[in-house]
Design a protein around this motif. Sequence first.
Motif, short mmCIF file in Angstrom:
data_model
loop_
_atom_site.label_atom_id
_atom_site.label_comp_id
_atom_site.label_asym_id
_atom_site.label_seq_id
_atom_site.Cartn_x
_atom_site.Cartn_y
_atom_site.Cartn_z
N GLY B 55 -10.70 -0.77 -6.18
CA GLY B 55 -12.44 -1.84 -6.09
C GLY B 55 -13.37 -0.40 -5.49
O GLY B 55 -13.70 0.73 -5.02
N LYS B 56 -13.49 -1.49 -4.46
CA LYS B 56 -14.67 -1.05 -3.41
C LYS B 56 -13.90 0.20 -2.55
O LYS B 56 -14.61 0.88 -1.84
N PHE B 57 -12.73 -0.14 -2.84
CA PHE B 57 -11.83 1.27 -1.22
C PHE B 57 -11.73 2.07 -2.20
O PHE B 57 -11.16 3.63 -1.40
N ILE B 58 -12.09 2.84 -3.44
CA ILE B 58 -11.59 4.11 -4.12
C ILE B 58 -12.75 5.20 -3.88
O ILE B 58 -12.41 6.21 -2.84
N SER B 59 -13.85 4.38 -3.11
CA SER B 59 -14.89 5.38 -2.61
C SER B 59 -14.20 6.25 -1.44
O SER B 59 -13.98 7.41 -0.54
N VAL B 62 -11.23 8.57 -1.66
CA VAL B 62 -12.32 9.93 -1.73
C VAL B 62 -12.44 11.23 -0.68
O VAL B 62 -12.03 12.08 -0.31
N ASP B 63 -13.34 9.92 0.61
CA ASP B 63 -13.66 10.68 1.71
C ASP B 63 -12.17 10.41 2.40
O ASP B 63 -11.90 12.61 2.94
N ILE B 84 -7.58 7.68 -12.94
CA ILE B 84 -8.03 6.06 -12.66
C ILE B 84 -7.86 5.27 -14.21
O ILE B 84 -7.89 6.05 -14.85
N SER B 99 -11.17 -1.52 -10.92
CA SER B 99 -10.49 -0.47 -11.02
C SER B 99 -9.14 0.04 -10.27
O SER B 99 -9.25 -0.20 -8.58
N MET B 101 -7.54 4.07 -8.71
CA MET B 101 -7.46 5.35 -8.45
C MET B 101 -6.32 6.41 -7.48
O MET B 101 -5.80 5.62 -6.81
#
Lengths: 108, 108
Positions: B55-59, B62-63, B84, B99, B101
């Motif tokens: 979910g929202k922790f995917i960004s 990537v960081d 994914i 989602s 990843m």
Amino acid sequence: MEDKQTEARENRSQRKGPSDNTIFIGSKPLVNYIRGVMTQFTKWDAKEVMIKSRGKFISKAVDVAEIARRSLEEKEAYVKGINIASESFEADGKRTNISTMDIVLALK
Amino acid sequence: MEDKQTEARENRSQRKGPSDNTIFIGSKPLVNYIRGVMTQFTKWDAKEVMIKSRGKFISKAVDVAEIARRSLEEKEAYVKGINIASESFEADGKRTNISTMDIVLALK
């Protein structure tokens, strides 16, 4: 050529056409981007669509890719490639990095 | 074995050890996860670290991957693979998808 592409960047998700197979994820509703991807495949017969995102929009890009992939299951859509990278830029005199992600969705 | 892994999931980012090469991204500060990845490589000599997110922790994942990769440039760290997928679950009687990843960071 490169400059023109950069200029056109912000409006890309609206500019629909056979040769426009890149979707940039931003702050619009999720469904807009899903529709953009679907249109590339179904209306313009694209074989591949590139979904580009940066920073906090990366999570949304994965949602777009996954929802589009599942919706196109009868066309055997699959994730062909994912690339992550960092972009460096100067903001308020400080060097800042932002993560970027490109997802290529393709049909078999 | 599978059940034990699922149970241990929430505490994994704390449970540091040679065989623990998976980092789950959640709501803690970014630096905690970066430190977790770095410890795997530098203290426990891991050759690969898996960074898992939903979910929202995917960004954020990537960081974490990008910052760790850049910090380990002298060790030639690289992104070995990104996957994914979607997880389906029942919430309030409705079927919902989230989602996911997985990023595998490795040393050359």
